[in-house]
Design an enzyme around this catalytic site. Structure first.
Site, PDB file in Angstrom:
ATOM      1  N   GLU A  31       5.298   4.194  -5.051  1.00 25.42           N
ATOM      2  CA  GLU A  31       5.424   5.683  -6.596  1.00 25.42           C
ATOM      3  C   GLU A  31       6.899   6.256  -5.407  1.00 25.42           C
ATOM      4  OE1 GLU A  31       1.680   7.682  -5.941  1.00 25.42           O
ATOM      5  OE2 GLU A  31       1.886   8.216  -8.096  1.00 25.42           O
ATOM      6  N   GLU A  56      -4.873   3.151  -6.422  1.00 26.53           N
ATOM      7  CA  GLU A  56      -5.450   3.963  -6.519  1.00 26.53           C
ATOM      8  C   GLU A  56      -7.227   4.095  -6.783  1.00 26.53           C
ATOM      9  OE1 GLU A  56      -2.128   3.504  -7.026  1.00 26.53           O
ATOM     10  OE2 GLU A  56      -0.906   5.515  -6.160  1.00 26.53           O
TER      11      GLU A  56
HETATM   12  N1  3HC Z   1      -4.199   5.283   4.642  1.00 24.40           N
HETATM   13  C1  3HC Z   1      -4.538   5.052   6.030  1.00 24.40           C
HETATM   14  N2  3HC Z   1      -5.061   4.008   6.803  1.00 24.40           N
HETATM   15  C2  3HC Z   1      -4.869   2.852   6.253  1.00 24.40           C
HETATM   16  C3  3HC Z   1      -4.670   2.735   4.578  1.00 24.40           C
HETATM   17  C4  3HC Z   1      -4.342   4.105   4.380  1.00 24.40           C
HETATM   18  N3  3HC Z   1      -3.414   3.658   2.908  1.00 24.40           N
HETATM   19  N4  3HC Z   1      -4.094   1.932   4.649  1.00 24.40           N
HETATM   20  C5  3HC Z   1      -4.408   0.809   5.574  1.00 24.40           C
HETATM   21  N5  3HC Z   1      -5.052   1.468   6.730  1.00 24.40           N
HETATM   22  C6  3HC Z   1      -5.448   1.473   7.822  1.00 24.40           C
HETATM   23  C7  3HC Z   1      -7.205  -0.042   7.660  1.00 24.40           C
HETATM   24  O1  3HC Z   1      -7.927   1.601   8.048  1.00 24.40           O
HETATM   25  C8  3HC Z   1      -6.858   0.009   8.703  1.00 24.40           C
HETATM   26  O2  3HC Z   1      -6.879   0.546  10.384  1.00 24.40           O
HETATM   27  P1  3HC Z   1      -7.956   0.051  11.527  1.00 24.40           P
HETATM   28  O3  3HC Z   1      -7.316  -0.417  12.387  1.00 24.40           O
HETATM   29  O4  3HC Z   1      -8.061   1.701  12.608  1.00 24.40           O
HETATM   30  O5  3HC Z   1      -9.387  -0.259  11.134  1.00 24.40           O
HETATM   31  C9  3HC Z   1      -5.124  -0.310   9.576  1.00 24.40           C
HETATM   32  O6  3HC Z   1      -4.432   0.373   9.115  1.00 24.40           O
HETATM   33  C10 3HC Z   1      -4.894  -1.769   9.114  1.00 24.40           C
HETATM   34  O7  3HC Z   1      -5.430  -1.983   6.923  1.00 24.40           O
HETATM   35  P2  3HC Z   1      -6.075  -3.340   7.543  1.00 24.40           P
HETATM   36  O8  3HC Z   1      -7.188  -4.069   8.742  1.00 24.40           O
HETATM   37  O9  3HC Z   1      -6.961  -3.366   5.824  1.00 24.40           O
HETATM   38  O10 3HC Z   1      -4.549  -4.970   6.889  1.00 24.40           O
HETATM   39  P3  3HC Z   1      -4.125  -5.535   6.392  1.00 24.40           P
HETATM   40  O11 3HC Z   1      -2.826  -6.341   7.111  1.00 24.40           O
HETATM   41  O12 3HC Z   1      -5.681  -6.388   6.028  1.00 24.40           O
HETATM   42  O13 3HC Z   1      -4.537  -4.803   5.030  1.00 24.40           O
HETATM   43  C11 3HC Z   1      -3.152  -3.656   3.530  1.00 24.40           C
HETATM   44  C12 3HC Z   1      -2.496  -4.272   4.936  1.00 24.40           C
HETATM   45  C13 3HC Z   1      -3.543  -4.392   2.389  1.00 24.40           C
HETATM   46  C14 3HC Z   1      -2.430  -2.728   3.534  1.00 24.40           C
HETATM   47  C15 3HC Z   1      -4.888  -2.658   3.420  1.00 24.40           C
HETATM   48  O14 3HC Z   1      -4.761  -2.201   4.556  1.00 24.40           O
HETATM   49  C16 3HC Z   1      -4.752  -2.088   1.997  1.00 24.40           C
HETATM   50  O15 3HC Z   1      -5.187  -2.276   0.552  1.00 24.40           O
HETATM   51  N6  3HC Z   1      -4.643  -0.357   2.264  1.00 24.40           N
HETATM   52  C17 3HC Z   1      -4.765   0.323   1.392  1.00 24.40           C
HETATM   53  C18 3HC Z   1      -4.064   0.735   0.169  1.00 24.40           C
HETATM   54  C19 3HC Z   1      -4.297   1.618  -1.257  1.00 24.40           C
HETATM   55  O16 3HC Z   1      -4.963   1.307  -1.439  1.00 24.40           O
HETATM   56  N7  3HC Z   1      -2.879   2.519  -1.092  1.00 24.40           N
HETATM   57  C20 3HC Z   1      -3.404   3.426  -2.027  1.00 24.40           C
HETATM   58  C21 3HC Z   1      -3.437   4.956  -0.951  1.00 24.40           C
HETATM   59  S1  3HC Z   1      -3.989   5.848  -2.615  1.00 24.40           S
HETATM   60  C22 3HC Z   1      -2.238   7.279  -2.285  1.00 24.40           C
HETATM   61  O17 3HC Z   1      -1.760   5.836  -2.151  1.00 24.40           O
HETATM   62  C23 3HC Z   1      -2.493   7.940  -3.250  1.00 24.40           C
HETATM   63  C24 3HC Z   1      -1.535   8.202  -3.882  1.00 24.40           C
HETATM   64  O18 3HC Z   1      -1.829   7.987  -4.979  1.00 24.40           O
HETATM   65  C25 3HC Z   1      -1.163   9.527  -3.731  1.00 24.40           C
END
Ligand code: 3HC
Ligand code: NAI
Length: 691
Positions: A106, A126
């Protein structure tokens, strides 16, 4: 470099302002990053002719910081940050690289142009967290890529790469280089006019009633239990109207989603997947596993072999006779051919596997070079002990011997070898090449190095490993054994297997418990019940229905008949099971009564939560979140309820007890269920305290 917050800094290079985002590991965008970007854009706007924005580490922005959801939001908000970039008086260019997800996408589409690096991973995930794109995704998305494409991305949570992003029009260019250098180069192009820039909000959206109706219907049909998908379609529908009004409605929809318990459940599930990898071993190094041996090529052995081969490991599989070897090879080849069809394996890789990476054998001696051997023979202590003894004589010094037992005592099995420290339980779930859960069963003597190797293997197989101590059934099957009893009590009391299955499916389970039993094979539970019979407490209510079904030779799907009858079409109820149920009720002097779906769900979930709590209290699971992960990733527990202990916390223990008391039964064993919860209430101890 000038810093505008702990995670954001900027610099000026000639006429260009460069904003660098640095919040390792994945640049989650919380308050500090929001404020930093907002202040940097404000500071740079009057000083430069274009701005480039990029991530300092492996992501542009992985999304909003989801740990902030449900807490008061400090300004500037994400939509305000996006507006600042969009309305900046000079062109803004985002370099989309690595994870650029949700709020990250976004931010990027609020910039005035976008360049992707080849490692881009983008989309609107999301929905998988129970929210909607809440920073303009539902309004700017359709302006850039149209209503249908935005509906697709935002309702599926699908993640796409740079090429697809380019073909959709989500990015303007794909290029290579370091993010900072690319940001500088393309900001210069924006100044020269070589890269066109524009404000996304000013683009007119093409109406698409057909797509909106199609997705609204699809969501009603396939996501009836969920809250967010329907709100997403509603918000996207508003994108043809006034931008500001659409943004306001999207924001309201976002907060409604955040307030929903489904959001809390889905985010708990997200963290559960990651939390289970944190185990209390710090200084052990996993052994490098290049080859795996498997004993037994039945349902599980074939599935485990497939999983290992798909991960690129060499596999030797031993069976009892050539016919069984051929059967295993046929099953594995079929699994691999399916993987090729789904694009998970190349034709070349398949040919490699069949030309040497996989072999079957009748000899234990062929395990002399393997680093890890997993036994998956019949669930019988004597048979398994004998297999382990044999393995002990051939597997090289330091090699690991694992058992895939469902219930048996891993410590006792380890004693049948001369190396109990190298013995571990690796409990896969069926089908083993599909199911994500792996229980790593740690015996009293298992060496830390062996435990971390189990976790490393799971990672290589793309599975979610959960630490379990030794007990009858470990975490998952121990709870299953408990909930199965309660499901049996309910059919004795008046429900039918179909009603129990339907009520729990409506609650969100992938399958009802009786359908699951038919799928897994009723003989497995039968053998376990016979084994436990001598030690079963005499006061425990015992239901014989399942035993009688097995005595008739009906083991579920594999025999075509169990609780249901399996033919070409959908399974149908087995009328003989009704006869058995009626006879058993009459033997026990029970007059059946009507059970409501609410009673079924409450009794089942309370039984599950209480045994889950005992599993934690006994130290078999490390934390409640580990038990939730086992149920979520191995037993089809509905993700939006977060797992049995999260669910118990959400509903509240007092409420659960009050509800269960409405459905009082005389069953003594059953009454232990609220007892445990009652203790917790008295001690004011809620499950979350264990997290
Ligand atoms: N917020 C907070 N922490 C997050 C995060 C997020 N969005 N995404 C990842 N993290 C944290 C994980 O919990 C993890 O923490 P830890 O080391 O303490 O366990 C660390 O970051 C590393 O993450 P991964 O172990 O998952 O690392 P990978 O390399 O395997 O994957 C990734 C990376 C593909 C970015 C995966 O973490 C992921 O899919 N994250 C979520 C992405 C997501 O869903 N984003 C949308 C959020 S909602 C949003 O944006 C709302 C908006 O519309 C307003
Ligand atoms: P299965 O009956 O399909 O396969 C067992 C195989 O082991 C048979 O092919 C048999 O020929 C072979 N075998 C027996 N003794 C052998 C020996 N000495 N050497 C070589 N091969 C030998 O059984 P299934 O379902 O695969 O179960 C295997 C193990 O996995 C059991 O311990 C079971 O409890 C466990 N398990 C089963 C699950 C399931 O859903 N079926 C799930 C998780 C674990």
């Amino acid at each position: 470099m000038t810093t505008t917050s702990e995670t954001v800094s900027y610099e000026i290079v000639d006429d260009v302002g460069l904003i660098c985002l640095n919040n390792p590991p994945v640049n989650a965008c919380g308050y500090s990053m929001r404020r930093g970007i907002f202040e940097a854009v404000k500071a740079l706007g009057p000083k430069v002719q274009a701005i480039g924005i990029y991530g300092a580490n492996r992501a542009f922005i992985a999304g909003a910081d989801i740990t902030e959801f449900g807490k008061p939001i400090a300004e500037p908000t994400m939509p305000e940050v996006c507006l600042a970039l969009e309305n900046c008086p000079v062109p803004t260019v985002a370099v989309m690289h690595g994870p650029t997800l949700g709020g990250g996408l976004e931010v990027a589409i609020a910039a005035q142009a976008r360049v992707a690096l080849p490692n881009l991973l983008t989309g609107f995930p999301e929905v998988t967290l129970g929210v909607l794109p809440g920073s303009g995704g539902t309004q700017r998305g359709p302006r850039l890529i149209g209503i249908r494409a935005t509906l697709d991305l935002a309702t599926s949570g699908r993640r796409i790469g740079a090429d697809e992003a380019l073909s959709l029009g989500l990015v303007d260019r794909i290029d290579e280089g370091e993010p900072r250098e690319v940001a500088l180069r393309f900001a210069e192009d924006a100044i020269s006019g070589a890269l066109a820039t524009r404000r996304t909000a000013e683009i007119t959206v093409q109406a698409d009633r057909t797509a909106l109706t199609e997705y609204a219907n699809r969501m009603r049909k396939t996501q009836a239990n969920l809250f967010a998908p329907h709100r997403i379609v509603e918000c996207i529908a508003l994108s043809t109207g006034d931008f500001t009004e659409g943004m306001d409605r999207e924001r309201q929809g976002f907060f409604d989603c955040v307030a929903s318990p489904q959001r809390a459940g889905l985010i708990h599930a997200f963290f559960a997947e990651r939390a289970v990898a944190k185990i209390p071993i710090e200084d052990a190094i996993p052994r490098d596993i290049g080859s795996v041996g498997i004993v037994g090529g039945g349902t599980m052995g074939s599935g485990i072999a497939t999983a290992c081969l798909l991960a690129g490991l060499d596999v030797v599989l031993k069976e009892q006779h050539q016919r069984a070897c051929d059967r295993a090879l046929a099953a594995i080849s079929k699994n691999l051919a399916g993987a090729v069809k789904r694009g998970k394996l190349t034709e070349d890789a398949l040919a490699n596997i069949l030309n040497g990476k996989f072999k079957t054998t009748l000899e234990y001696a062929d395990f002399s070079e393997t680093d890890l051997v997993i036994e998956a023979v019949f669930e019988d202590l004597a048979v398994k002990a004998q297999v382990l003894q044999q393995l002990d004589t051939v597997v090289k010094l330091g090699g690991i011997i694992a058992t895939n037992t469902s219930y048996l005592d891993v410590d006792e099995l380890a004693q049948s070898t001369s190396r109990p420290d190298r013995v571990i339980g690796l409990h896969f779930f069926s089908p083993a090449h599909v199911m994500r859960l792996l229980e790593v069963v740690v015996g009293e003597n298992t060496a830390p190095e062996v435990v971390v190797t189990g976790f490393a293997l799971a990672k290589r197989l793309k599975k979610i490993a959960v630490w379990s101590g030794v007990c009858d059934g470990f975490i998952g099957n121990r709870i299953l054994n408990h909930t199965r009893k309660v499901a049996d009590y309910m059919i004795m009391d008046g429900a039918t297997p179909t009603q129990v299955d339907r009520a729990l499916k409506d609650f969100g389970f992938a399958m009802g418990p009786f359908s699951v039993l038919d799928l897994a094979g009723l003989d497995i539970g039968w053998a376990a019940r016979k084994r436990r019979a001598p030690t079963r407490p005499p006061e425990e209510r015992y239901v014989e229905i399942a035993d009688r079904i097995c005595e008739a030779g009906w083991f579920g799907r594999k025999t075509g008949r169990g609780y249901y009858i399996y033919g070409d079409g959908d399974p149908v109820e087995n009328p003989d099971v009704f006869r058995i149920i009626e006879e058993e009720r009459s033997n026990a002097g029970i007059a059946p009564r009507k059970l409501s779906d609410e009673e079924i769900v409450t009794r089942y979930l309370t039984a599950m939560a209480s045994e889950a709590a005992r599993v934690v209290a006994d130290g078999v699971a490390l934390r409640p979140i580990d038990v939730d992960a086992v149920e979520l990733f191995g037993y089809g527990f509905p993700r939006h309820h977060g797992g049995p202990l999260h669910y118990a916390d959400q509903v509240g223990i007092k409420t659960l007890i009050a509800r269960i008391e409405e459905f009082a039964t005389e069953d003594a064993y059953y009454w232990q269920v609220p007892e445990l919860l009652r203790d917790m209430v008295e001690q004011d101890q809620v499950f979350a305290d264990f997290n």
